[in-house]
Design a protein around this motif. Sequence first.
Motif, PDB file in Angstrom:
ATOM      1  N   PHE A   1       0.814  -1.222   0.000  1.00  0.00           N
ATOM      2  CA  PHE A   1       0.000   0.000   0.000  1.00  0.00           C
ATOM      3  C   PHE A   1       0.844   1.269   0.000  1.00  0.00           C
ATOM      4  O   PHE A   1       0.295   2.364  -0.123  1.00  0.00           O
ATOM      5  CB  PHE A   1      -0.979  -0.027   1.178  1.00  0.00           C
ATOM      6  N   ARG A   2       2.151   1.104   0.087  1.00  0.00           N
ATOM      7  CA  ARG A   2       3.045   2.254  -0.078  1.00  0.00           C
ATOM      8  C   ARG A   2       3.631   2.301  -1.488  1.00  0.00           C
ATOM      9  O   ARG A   2       4.419   3.192  -1.806  1.00  0.00           O
ATOM     10  CB  ARG A   2       4.166   2.197   0.964  1.00  0.00           C
ATOM     11  N   ASP A   3       3.258   1.342  -2.311  1.00  0.00           N
ATOM     12  CA  ASP A   3       3.815   1.250  -3.660  1.00  0.00           C
ATOM     13  C   ASP A   3       3.096   2.240  -4.586  1.00  0.00           C
ATOM     14  O   ASP A   3       1.876   2.208  -4.709  1.00  0.00           O
ATOM     15  CB  ASP A   3       3.639  -0.176  -4.188  1.00  0.00           C
ATOM     16  N   PRO A   4       3.852   3.127  -5.246  1.00  0.00           N
ATOM     17  CA  PRO A   4       3.225   4.105  -6.146  1.00  0.00           C
ATOM     18  C   PRO A   4       2.382   3.468  -7.248  1.00  0.00           C
ATOM     19  O   PRO A   4       1.376   4.046  -7.675  1.00  0.00           O
ATOM     20  CB  PRO A   4       4.421   4.866  -6.735  1.00  0.00           C
ATOM     21  N   LYS A   5       2.764   2.270  -7.691  1.00  0.00           N
ATOM     22  CA  LYS A   5       2.001   1.610  -8.747  1.00  0.00           C
ATOM     23  C   LYS A   5       0.608   1.224  -8.250  1.00  0.00           C
ATOM     24  O   LYS A   5      -0.372   1.300  -8.990  1.00  0.00           O
ATOM     25  CB  LYS A   5       2.744   0.378  -9.261  1.00  0.00           C
ATOM     26  N   LEU A   6       0.525   0.805  -6.991  1.00  0.00           N
ATOM     27  CA  LEU A   6      -0.776   0.457  -6.435  1.00  0.00           C
ATOM     28  C   LEU A   6      -1.652   1.704  -6.308  1.00  0.00           C
ATOM     29  O   LEU A   6      -2.834   1.684  -6.658  1.00  0.00           O
ATOM     30  CB  LEU A   6      -0.610  -0.227  -5.076  1.00  0.00           C
ATOM     31  N   ILE A   7      -1.063   2.790  -5.818  1.00  0.00           N
ATOM     32  CA  ILE A   7      -1.816   4.036  -5.671  1.00  0.00           C
ATOM     33  C   ILE A   7      -2.273   4.542  -7.038  1.00  0.00           C
ATOM     34  O   ILE A   7      -3.398   5.028  -7.204  1.00  0.00           O
ATOM     35  CB  ILE A   7      -0.959   5.078  -4.936  1.00  0.00           C
TER      36      ILE A   7
END
Length: 250
Positions: A63-69
């Motif tokens: 949930f800290r991964d920019p791709k997920l955001i």
Amino acid sequence: MRSGSTTRRGLIAGALAAPFLLRHGPARAMEPVDIELVLAVDVSRSVDAEEQELQFRGYAAAFRDPKLIEGIAGGPLGQIAVTLFTWSDWHVQELLVPWMRVDGAAGAERLAQALDAAPRRNWLYTSISGAMDYAAGLFGQGYEGTRKVVDISGDGINNSGRPVAEARADALAKGIVMNGLAVLDHTPQPWANGLPPLDAYYRDEVIGGPGAFLMVAEGFGAFETAVKRKIIREIASAPPPGPLVERAYA
């Protein structure tokens, strides 16, 4: 006379309803989201303290991964709802992260911090059916998703509670998609002798529903990579056709 009687009945009904409304307030409208995602994490005895920590760190890192955001922002509504619980025996499920709306980096960071602070506890048996039943009861609590998905991660087969086939059938009948994250232990345990390969078991017995898939982590060292890839695929607004089974390596 009939009009007066109707009016009196309306006043009486309003008076009877007033105490309920004062205590509970008006019914809360369901907030629309792109997906309601339930994360179900195995904490049975086969998951030691180090492996459990790898799981929690893996979810927080996802949930800290920019791709997920970026994937969340790309949805029609740009927001999802997520909850997480741990599971073990048929009657042991612990809700660690209540439903949270994630609509950007700030919401994702709040969820990651909740995972950082969540207690780490181990139990005994492995009840995938118990996890399915508990997860199915979590939907419809403040959010209404275009899709309802349960993500079950674990490193063993069902050995507690009712048959998995029954629990899965009940969940699928409610329109819930069951995805799996099977963690392969490359140090075989004595009790695993004679049991089916875990990845085949999750593929055949656990996952189900439209677009369901299985992510296989080749050992707990691959868990963080596996969970990132898995959640990014799950939250995609229009998931492209993908393999039924994907594998992640450390």
